[in-house]
Motif scaffolding. Sequence first.
Motif, PDB file in Angstrom:
ATOM      1  N   ASP A 103     -15.281  33.888  30.173  1.00 40.47           N
ATOM      2  CA  ASP A 103     -13.978  34.524  29.981  1.00 40.47           C
ATOM      3  C   ASP A 103     -13.986  35.441  28.765  1.00 40.47           C
ATOM      4  O   ASP A 103     -13.481  36.571  28.807  1.00 40.47           O
ATOM      5  CB  ASP A 103     -12.888  33.462  29.808  1.00 40.47           C
ATOM      6  CG  ASP A 103     -12.679  32.640  31.067  1.00 40.47           C
ATOM      7  OD1 ASP A 103     -12.977  33.149  32.164  1.00 40.47           O
ATOM      8  OD2 ASP A 103     -12.224  31.486  30.952  1.00 40.47           O
ATOM      9  N   ILE A 104     -14.570  34.950  27.680  1.00 43.50           N
ATOM     10  CA  ILE A 104     -14.594  35.727  26.440  1.00 43.50           C
ATOM     11  C   ILE A 104     -15.503  36.940  26.581  1.00 43.50           C
ATOM     12  O   ILE A 104     -15.145  38.061  26.208  1.00 43.50           O
ATOM     13  CB  ILE A 104     -15.042  34.838  25.265  1.00 43.50           C
ATOM     14  CG1 ILE A 104     -13.993  33.746  24.999  1.00 43.50           C
ATOM     15  CG2 ILE A 104     -15.275  35.667  24.006  1.00 43.50           C
ATOM     16  CD1 ILE A 104     -14.444  32.695  24.021  1.00 43.50           C
ATOM     17  N   SER A 107     -14.047  39.825  28.506  1.00 46.07           N
ATOM     18  CA  SER A 107     -12.775  40.346  28.021  1.00 46.07           C
ATOM     19  C   SER A 107     -12.884  41.043  26.668  1.00 46.07           C
ATOM     20  O   SER A 107     -12.207  42.037  26.428  1.00 46.07           O
ATOM     21  CB  SER A 107     -11.748  39.208  27.906  1.00 46.07           C
ATOM     22  OG  SER A 107     -11.570  38.557  29.137  1.00 46.07           O
ATOM     23  N   VAL A 108     -13.726  40.515  25.793  1.00 47.04           N
ATOM     24  CA  VAL A 108     -13.842  41.083  24.456  1.00 47.04           C
ATOM     25  C   VAL A 108     -14.722  42.326  24.509  1.00 47.04           C
ATOM     26  O   VAL A 108     -15.786  42.300  25.131  1.00 47.04           O
ATOM     27  CB  VAL A 108     -14.426  40.044  23.477  1.00 47.04           C
ATOM     28  CG1 VAL A 108     -14.633  40.660  22.099  1.00 47.04           C
ATOM     29  CG2 VAL A 108     -13.504  38.843  23.386  1.00 47.04           C
ATOM     30  N   CYS A 554      -9.593  36.203  21.962  1.00 44.37           N
ATOM     31  CA  CYS A 554     -10.307  35.108  22.630  1.00 44.37           C
ATOM     32  C   CYS A 554      -9.357  33.964  22.960  1.00 44.37           C
ATOM     33  O   CYS A 554      -9.423  33.380  24.051  1.00 44.37           O
ATOM     34  CB  CYS A 554     -11.444  34.606  21.747  1.00 44.37           C
ATOM     35  SG  CYS A 554     -12.790  35.789  21.501  1.00 44.37           S
ATOM     36  N   VAL A 557      -7.111  35.081  25.904  1.00 47.94           N
ATOM     37  CA  VAL A 557      -7.868  35.184  27.157  1.00 47.94           C
ATOM     38  C   VAL A 557      -8.192  33.811  27.714  1.00 47.94           C
ATOM     39  O   VAL A 557      -7.947  33.505  28.893  1.00 47.94           O
ATOM     40  CB  VAL A 557      -9.158  36.004  26.932  1.00 47.94           C
ATOM     41  CG1 VAL A 557     -10.091  35.885  28.136  1.00 47.94           C
ATOM     42  CG2 VAL A 557      -8.821  37.467  26.689  1.00 47.94           C
ATOM     43  N   VAL A 558      -8.752  32.935  26.865  1.00 47.75           N
ATOM     44  CA  VAL A 558      -9.125  31.595  27.326  1.00 47.75           C
ATOM     45  C   VAL A 558      -7.890  30.804  27.729  1.00 47.75           C
ATOM     46  O   VAL A 558      -7.862  30.136  28.784  1.00 47.75           O
ATOM     47  CB  VAL A 558      -9.927  30.863  26.243  1.00 47.75           C
ATOM     48  CG1 VAL A 558     -10.191  29.419  26.654  1.00 47.75           C
ATOM     49  CG2 VAL A 558     -11.251  31.572  25.974  1.00 47.75           C
TER      50      VAL A 558
END
Length: 580
Positions: A103-104, A107-108, A554, A557-558
Motif C-alpha cells: 500500500d505504501i 502510494s508514496v 503512509c 493510505v494504510v
Amino acid sequence: MFRNQVSLRVPLRKFPLVDISVFLGVLLLLFVVVRLGEGMAVPFSESHQPPLNLGLTALPYYAGRSLLRMFIALAASIVFTLVYGYAAAYNRYARIVLLPLLDILQSVPVLGFLSVTVVGFMAMFPGSLLGLELASIFAIFTAMAWNMTFSFYYSLVSVPKDLKEASAIYGLGPWQRFVECEVPFSMIGLVWNGMMSFGGAWFFLAASEAITVLNKNIRLPGIGSYMATAIDKGDLPAIWAAIATMIVMILLVDALFWRPVVAWSQKFKFEQTEATEAPRSRLLTLLQRSAVLAAIHNRLVAPLFERLNLVVIRFSRQTAEGTPGGRAWHWVWRGVGLLVAAWLLFALARDGGTAIHVLKAINPPLLQEAFLDGLYTMLRVVAVVAVSTLVWAPIGVWIGMNPRIARIAQPLVQIAASFPATMAFPLVTVIFLRFHISLDWGGMLLMGLGTQWYILFNVIAGAMAIPTDLREATAVFGVRGWLRWLRLIIPGIFPYWVTGGVTAAGGAWNASIVAEIVSWKDQTLVAHGLGAFIAQATTVGNWGAIALGIAVMCVFVVGFNRLLWRPLYALAERKYRLDI
C-alpha cells in the motif's frame, strides 16, 4: 475448465513462407536487442557526457533504447509480482507486513528517492553507464510492479473452489498448483494490468532518463531524455517529433506485443463453453502456424520445462514441513530475517542522530496542519475514484464484452493512458486561471488525468473474464437492462474493480504531489492538501516537514486501505468468486 485454443502440431512442409518470415523476424529482433544492449555498458564519466542529438535521425535509436529499458523493467515486474503476490497470499505472517508495505510503496511518490538509487547503482558499477541504466530501469520498475502485484494477489485469494478441489484430487503440489492452476487463472487480469502498468511507465521515462544527481545533470540516450532536452531548449519541432515517435512506439508495441498476448491469454478463460467471438491477433496466428516454432516447442522447450518441473517438485518435497530439509530451510529463513533486522538496527544506530534532529523540527501546529491537509487530499482521492468509476466502468464493460470494439479501442486507450498527463497540466492551469477555478476543486481533475485508466483497464479485464456460458444463460433467460447489470456484470467485474480502485487511489495519492500546486508563468495555484504540503516543504528544504508529510501520507493510505479496500477485497473473495 480452461480451454486451449493453440495447436502446435503443424506439418513441417505446409507453411514454408510462414517459417521463413518467423525466422527472419527472430533474427532481426535478436540483432536489434544486441545492438541496443551494447550501448548500455559503455564507459561513462560524469564530467564528459556525450551530448544528446536532437536530430530526427537519432529518434529510432533513442526509441529503441527506451523500449529496451521498458521491457527489462516489465520482466523484473513480472518476477516480483509472482514472488511477492504468492508470499502475501499464502503466508499469513508475511501478509501482515507485505500488504501494508505494498500500500505504501504504490502510494508514496518514488521519484524523490531516485537520487539515492542512482548513487547506489553508480557505486556498484563505477565508470560504466550500466549503473545509470539500472537506476533508470528501477525507476520504471516502480511504475509497473505495484499494480500487477495487487492483481495477482487478488487472483490467488479468489481461485475457484472447483480448481482447488481438482488440484487436491490430482495430488498437485504447491509448485504444480502454481503453474497449472493459479497462474493460468490470474492470466487475463495480469495481462491487462501489465498493459496498464506498461502504459503508465511512459510517464516515468523523462524522469528516469534525465537524472539530476550530485549537482550534475545526467541524460541517458532515450526518447524521454530527448523530449526533456527539447523542452529545455524550446525546440518545438523536436517536441512534436518526440510526441509522434512515442505514439508510433505505443502502436507498434500494441500490435506486435500486447495484442498477441491478449489474444493468447483468452485460452485461460475460466468457462465451460467456447466464446463465439474472441480477441484475435494476426501475429499470434502467424506464430501458431509456424512449424519451426512448433518443433522447437515440442523438442526443446517442453522437455526443458518438464525437467525443471521435476527438479522443483523434488526440491519442494525435500523442503516440505516436517522433513529434515524443511527444518533446515526454516532455520535458513530465520537467519536471513535476523540479518535483515540486525542491518536495520545498525542503520538506525548510525543515522539515529540525524533522525532525531529531523524529528525536533516537528511541532504540534505543523502536525495538525499535516493531518488536516491529509484529510483534504483523502477527500479528493475518494472523489477521483468515484467519478472515474461512474465514467469509465460502463465504457470498460462495453469494450470488454465486445471483441470487435476492443480491437479498435485497445490501441486508442493505450495511447491515452500512456501519454504523460503532466504535459496537459499547463493548459489546464491556464483554463483554471482564466475562469477563476480554485485548485481545491480543479486538483481533482489533475489527479484524475493519470489515475482514471487503472479503473478502465481493470474493468475491461473483468468484463473479458466473464465466462461465455454465464453470458449465454442470461440471454436465454431474457435477463436484460439493469437486471443484467445487477446479476451478471457487476458481480463479474467487482473483483477487478476493487483492484483498479486500490491502484487508482494509490496513483491519486502519488499524483497529489504535482496536482495540488501548479504554476503558469509567474502565477501559482496552491490547493489545501498533503501533496502541496510535501511539495512546498521540498522546495524550501524542510526535512522535518517532508518526513512528517510522507509519514502522514503512509498513515492515511494504510488506514484507508484497511477500512475500505481490505473489506471490499474480503467481500469480493467471499461473495463474488467465480465458482462454477
